[in-house]
Design a protein around this motif. Structure first.
Motif, PDB file in Angstrom:
ATOM      1  N   SER A 267      47.009  19.309  28.235  1.00  0.00           N
ATOM      2  CA  SER A 267      46.046  19.589  29.390  1.00  0.00           C
ATOM      3  C   SER A 267      46.683  18.926  30.572  1.00  0.00           C
ATOM      4  CB  SER A 267      44.597  19.103  29.069  1.00  0.00           C
ATOM      5  OG  SER A 267      43.633  19.434  30.139  1.00  0.00           O
ATOM      6  N   PHE A 268      46.117  19.731  31.955  1.00  0.00           N
ATOM      7  CA  PHE A 268      46.606  18.981  33.296  1.00  0.00           C
ATOM      8  C   PHE A 268      45.696  19.527  34.162  1.00  0.00           C
ATOM      9  CE2 PHE A 268      48.705  22.906  33.511  1.00  0.00           C
ATOM     10  CZ  PHE A 268      48.546  23.471  34.855  1.00  0.00           C
ATOM     11  N   ALA A 269      45.697  18.727  35.344  1.00  0.00           N
ATOM     12  CA  ALA A 269      44.758  18.891  36.350  1.00  0.00           C
ATOM     13  C   ALA A 269      45.655  18.598  37.601  1.00  0.00           C
ATOM     14  CB  ALA A 269      43.612  18.413  36.655  1.00  0.00           C
ATOM     15  N   ILE A 270      45.591  19.478  38.588  1.00  0.00           N
ATOM     16  CA  ILE A 270      46.604  19.083  39.684  1.00  0.00           C
ATOM     17  C   ILE A 270      45.529  19.333  40.930  1.00  0.00           C
ATOM     18  CG2 ILE A 270      48.424  19.970  41.514  1.00  0.00           C
ATOM     19  CD1 ILE A 270      50.128  20.855  39.159  1.00  0.00           C
ATOM     20  N   THR A 271      45.336  18.376  41.744  1.00  0.00           N
ATOM     21  CA  THR A 271      44.200  18.186  42.695  1.00  0.00           C
ATOM     22  C   THR A 271      45.164  17.752  43.878  1.00  0.00           C
ATOM     23  OG1 THR A 271      43.577  15.756  42.438  1.00  0.00           O
ATOM     24  CG2 THR A 271      42.274  17.664  41.222  1.00  0.00           C
ATOM     25  N   MET A 272      44.667  17.825  45.006  1.00  0.00           N
ATOM     26  CA  MET A 272      45.156  17.332  46.242  1.00  0.00           C
ATOM     27  C   MET A 272      44.382  16.800  47.215  1.00  0.00           C
ATOM     28  SD  MET A 272      48.334  19.929  47.269  1.00  0.00           S
ATOM     29  CE  MET A 272      49.640  20.543  46.037  1.00  0.00           C
ATOM     30  N   PRO A 273      44.582  15.987  48.072  1.00  0.00           N
ATOM     31  CA  PRO A 273      43.596  15.655  49.122  1.00  0.00           C
ATOM     32  C   PRO A 273      43.569  16.757  50.158  1.00  0.00           C
ATOM     33  CG  PRO A 273      45.812  14.517  49.473  1.00  0.00           C
ATOM     34  CD  PRO A 273      45.755  15.195  48.261  1.00  0.00           C
ATOM     35  N   SER A 274      42.425  17.181  50.895  1.00  0.00           N
ATOM     36  CA  SER A 274      42.457  18.317  51.729  1.00  0.00           C
ATOM     37  C   SER A 274      43.397  18.285  52.975  1.00  0.00           C
ATOM     38  CB  SER A 274      41.145  18.497  52.021  1.00  0.00           C
ATOM     39  OG  SER A 274      40.841  19.473  53.057  1.00  0.00           O
ATOM     40  N   TYR A 275      44.258  19.159  52.723  1.00  0.00           N
ATOM     41  CA  TYR A 275      45.273  19.130  54.054  1.00  0.00           C
ATOM     42  C   TYR A 275      44.927  20.302  55.050  1.00  0.00           C
ATOM     43  CZ  TYR A 275      48.561  16.442  51.311  1.00  0.00           C
ATOM     44  OH  TYR A 275      49.196  15.324  50.612  1.00  0.00           O
ATOM     45  N   SER A 276      43.622  20.789  54.982  1.00  0.00           N
ATOM     46  CA  SER A 276      43.352  21.810  55.783  1.00  0.00           C
ATOM     47  C   SER A 276      43.246  21.454  57.235  1.00  0.00           C
ATOM     48  CB  SER A 276      41.763  22.487  55.597  1.00  0.00           C
ATOM     49  OG  SER A 276      41.720  23.090  54.120  1.00  0.00           O
ATOM     50  N   ARG A 277      42.637  20.220  57.676  1.00  0.00           N
ATOM     51  CA  ARG A 277      42.690  19.850  58.945  1.00  0.00           C
ATOM     52  C   ARG A 277      44.130  19.492  59.444  1.00  0.00           C
ATOM     53  NH1 ARG A 277      37.890  21.732  60.865  1.00  0.00           N
ATOM     54  NH2 ARG A 277      36.185  20.845  60.147  1.00  0.00           N
ATOM     55  N   ALA A 278      44.761  19.209  58.539  1.00  0.00           N
ATOM     56  CA  ALA A 278      46.242  18.668  59.002  1.00  0.00           C
ATOM     57  C   ALA A 278      46.855  20.034  59.380  1.00  0.00           C
ATOM     58  CB  ALA A 278      46.976  17.974  57.660  1.00  0.00           C
ATOM     59  N   LYS A 300      44.074   8.882  54.151  1.00  0.00           N
ATOM     60  CA  LYS A 300      42.816   8.583  54.374  1.00  0.00           C
ATOM     61  C   LYS A 300      42.094   9.995  54.381  1.00  0.00           C
ATOM     62  CE  LYS A 300      39.620   6.204  57.623  1.00  0.00           C
ATOM     63  NZ  LYS A 300      39.416   5.581  58.965  1.00  0.00           N
ATOM     64  N   ASN A 301      41.358  10.166  53.435  1.00  0.00           N
ATOM     65  CA  ASN A 301      40.822  11.534  53.337  1.00  0.00           C
ATOM     66  C   ASN A 301      39.426  11.304  52.354  1.00  0.00           C
ATOM     67  OD1 ASN A 301      40.253  14.468  53.128  1.00  0.00           O
ATOM     68  ND2 ASN A 301      42.539  14.733  53.246  1.00  0.00           N
ATOM     69  N   ASP A 302      38.392  11.852  52.500  1.00  0.00           N
ATOM     70  CA  ASP A 302      37.377  11.986  51.657  1.00  0.00           C
ATOM     71  C   ASP A 302      37.086  13.428  51.080  1.00  0.00           C
ATOM     72  OD1 ASP A 302      36.322  13.629  53.869  1.00  0.00           O
ATOM     73  OD2 ASP A 302      34.505  12.611  54.308  1.00  0.00           O
ATOM     74  N   ARG A 303      37.854  14.112  51.107  1.00  0.00           N
ATOM     75  CA  ARG A 303      37.781  15.384  50.409  1.00  0.00           C
ATOM     76  C   ARG A 303      38.971  15.827  49.771  1.00  0.00           C
ATOM     77  NH1 ARG A 303      34.743  19.974  51.098  1.00  0.00           N
ATOM     78  NH2 ARG A 303      33.336  19.048  52.386  1.00  0.00           N
ATOM     79  N   ALA A 304      38.718  16.406  48.535  1.00  0.00           N
ATOM     80  CA  ALA A 304      40.039  16.627  47.654  1.00  0.00           C
ATOM     81  C   ALA A 304      39.710  18.215  47.225  1.00  0.00           C
ATOM     82  CB  ALA A 304      40.025  15.925  46.290  1.00  0.00           C
ATOM     83  N   ASN A 305      40.935  19.057  46.773  1.00  0.00           N
ATOM     84  CA  ASN A 305      40.749  20.188  46.382  1.00  0.00           C
ATOM     85  C   ASN A 305      41.507  20.312  45.084  1.00  0.00           C
ATOM     86  OD1 ASN A 305      41.658  21.178  49.550  1.00  0.00           O
ATOM     87  ND2 ASN A 305      39.717  21.768  48.656  1.00  0.00           N
ATOM     88  N   PHE A 306      40.750  20.997  44.226  1.00  0.00           N
ATOM     89  CA  PHE A 306      41.312  21.240  42.679  1.00  0.00           C
ATOM     90  C   PHE A 306      42.068  22.420  43.072  1.00  0.00           C
ATOM     91  CE2 PHE A 306      37.318  19.019  41.538  1.00  0.00           C
ATOM     92  CZ  PHE A 306      37.993  18.088  40.794  1.00  0.00           C
ATOM     93  N   TYR A 307      43.592  22.388  42.647  1.00  0.00           N
ATOM     94  CA  TYR A 307      44.513  23.441  42.530  1.00  0.00           C
ATOM     95  C   TYR A 307      44.477  24.300  41.260  1.00  0.00           C
ATOM     96  CZ  TYR A 307      44.912  22.797  47.369  1.00  0.00           C
ATOM     97  OH  TYR A 307      44.919  22.684  48.785  1.00  0.00           O
ATOM     98  N   LEU A 308      45.045  23.563  40.358  1.00  0.00           N
ATOM     99  CA  LEU A 308      45.356  24.147  39.095  1.00  0.00           C
ATOM    100  C   LEU A 308      44.793  23.260  37.811  1.00  0.00           C
ATOM    101  CD1 LEU A 308      49.133  25.219  39.575  1.00  0.00           C
ATOM    102  CD2 LEU A 308      47.229  26.500  39.540  1.00  0.00           C
ATOM    103  N   ILE A 309      44.194  24.008  36.955  1.00  0.00           N
ATOM    104  CA  ILE A 309      43.815  23.284  35.689  1.00  0.00           C
ATOM    105  C   ILE A 309      44.197  24.184  34.579  1.00  0.00           C
ATOM    106  CG2 ILE A 309      41.832  22.688  34.276  1.00  0.00           C
ATOM    107  CD1 ILE A 309      40.421  21.716  36.604  1.00  0.00           C
ATOM    108  N   GLY A 310      45.046  23.525  33.718  1.00  0.00           N
ATOM    109  CA  GLY A 310      45.575  24.088  32.334  1.00  0.00           C
ATOM    110  C   GLY A 310      44.939  23.281  31.005  1.00  0.00           C
ATOM    111  N   ILE A 311      44.647  23.908  30.070  1.00  0.00           N
ATOM    112  CA  ILE A 311      44.237  23.618  29.046  1.00  0.00           C
ATOM    113  C   ILE A 311      44.784  24.428  27.780  1.00  0.00           C
ATOM    114  CG2 ILE A 311      42.169  22.587  27.214  1.00  0.00           C
ATOM    115  CD1 ILE A 311      40.406  22.337  30.102  1.00  0.00           C
TER     116      ILE A 311
END
Length: 377
Positions: A267-278, A300-311
């Motif tokens: 299993s894996f999960a790839i998340t990232m800090p939100s880069y939308s504002r950047a 410095k970021n208070d928001r994260a995005n889930f991108y890929l999750i595999g199980i």
């Protein structure tokens, strides 16, 4: 009544107009997030995009009053036809001003392209593969877009519906306030499941340590989602392309991998800090100064995005998600993440949506592809 001309993109100047049109269309929109301009050019270069090895495509501009008023790309994915028996023209990169003559002319070009190739169906917006952006926004127009989501004006889907296109597939997206306290059952089961199946979470000391797991992640992604409609396997060339495209933005602390006693990825999960504002501040460019905005977003970021999750299918009903979410909780808490947002998930994919049920998720966006049967036209 002004004449609308639809021209095929053939020159570098026209390609530049094609790539930059949405940035002009959404110039003052606070929710639109531009793509990387450099990456958009690469999409149409066979040396850079392996999907062009088994696909054919054309791009078009709509010109009205000597100005670009819209754009559309049409794609035939021969791998999709060969492996799934699905024969259709995909249309994507579709943007247009609020003018029904313009949208009608663009859709007609997709219809004409399908007829030229003896194909009876068009569907979009979508890209070449399952990992490309897809789905026209139908809800959530006042929500900030993510780096991998399409943003569009509210009038888009109304234009398509007026032209006779109907819903084909629907995606949902969720946002949630990340909990300050880990749900009791997640805390309880994560340890039990890890012990029962002899699983452990990998802790990477550097980004480079993640590299050996990139290919296994994509292979596991195939295993996770192969049961979904229209899912086509990811080629080795595509894996390399996506690795080069997204790896620079990966933070080792946002990547969770769970392995069994043989060090096999389950299993894996790839998340990232939100880069939308950047991305908004950099206007789709990393250089000369865009990199600084991304660096700040990663620190410095208070928001994260889930991108890929595999199980792996063998573990999908064995509580492995408890291990993933306990680890995410620990890491997000240490990094000050208060809000999390999922990537688009097919409405039919209940097995993924159930992952968020303990976090009071809010369905804040919806998107869909539209299709048209042209066999009788």
């Amino acid at each position: 009544m002004s004449t609308i001309a639809i021209i095929e993109v053939k020159s570098q100047k026209e390609l530049k107009q094609f790539v930059r049109f949405p940035m002009d269309l959404y110039k003052n929109n606070p929710y639109y997030v531009p793509s990387f301009i450099k990456d958009e050019f690469k999409i149409w270069d066979a040396k850079e995009n392996p999907a062009l090895n088994y696909s054919e495509s054309k791009q078009y501009l709509a010109i009205k009053n000597n100005k670009v008023a819209g754009r559309i790309a049409v794609i035939i994915n021969h791998k999709e036809e060969k492996e799934l028996g699905v024969k259709k023209v995909r249309f994507g990169w579709i943007d247009f001003i609020d003018d029904k003559e313009v949208s009608a002319a663009l859709i007609q070009k997709a219809i004409d392209y399908a007829k030229e190739n003896n194909i009876n169906k068009i569907e979009g917006p979508m890209g070449f593969t399952n990992l490309d952006k897809a789905g026209m926004l139908t809800m959530g127009f006042n929500k900030l877009a993510t780096m991998i989501g399409i943003y569009n004006h509210e009038y888009y889907h109304k234009h398509l519906e007026d032209l006779g296109l109907t819903k084909e597939k629907e995606w949902v997206e969720y946002e949630m306030n990340f909990p300050k306290i880990l749900p009791e059952k997640v805390e309880k089961f994560s340890g039990l499941i890890a012990q029962k199946y002899k699983l452990k979470v990998l802790h990477f000391k550097s980004k480079e340590e993640i590299l050996p797991y990139v290919e296994p992640m994509f292979k596991l992604l195939d295993e996770t989602y192969k049961h979904l409609s229209t899912y086509t396997p990811i080629s080795d060339e595509q894996i390399q392309t996506y690795r080069e495209k997204y790896f620079p933005f990966i933070d080792k602390n946002y990547v969770i991998c769970v392995v069994d006693e043989n060090q096999e990825l389950v299993s894996f999960a790839i998340t990232m800090p939100s880069y939308s504002r950047a991305l908004q501040k950099s206007k789709g460019k990393l250089f000369p100064f865009g990199w600084w905005h991304f660096l700040q977003a990663s620190k410095k970021n208070d928001r994260a995005n889930f991108y890929l999750i595999g199980i792996h299918p063998e573990y999908q009903r064995r509580g492995v998600t408890a291990i993933i979410f306990k680890e995410i909780f620990v890491r997000f808490t240490s990094m000050g993440i208060d809000f999390a947002e999922t990537n688009p998930e097919l409405e039919e994919n209940k097995s993924v949506q159930v992952l968020w049920q303990d976090y009071n998720p809010t369905n804040h966006k919806r998107r869909r592809t539209y299709s048209l049967d042209i066999s009788n036209e």
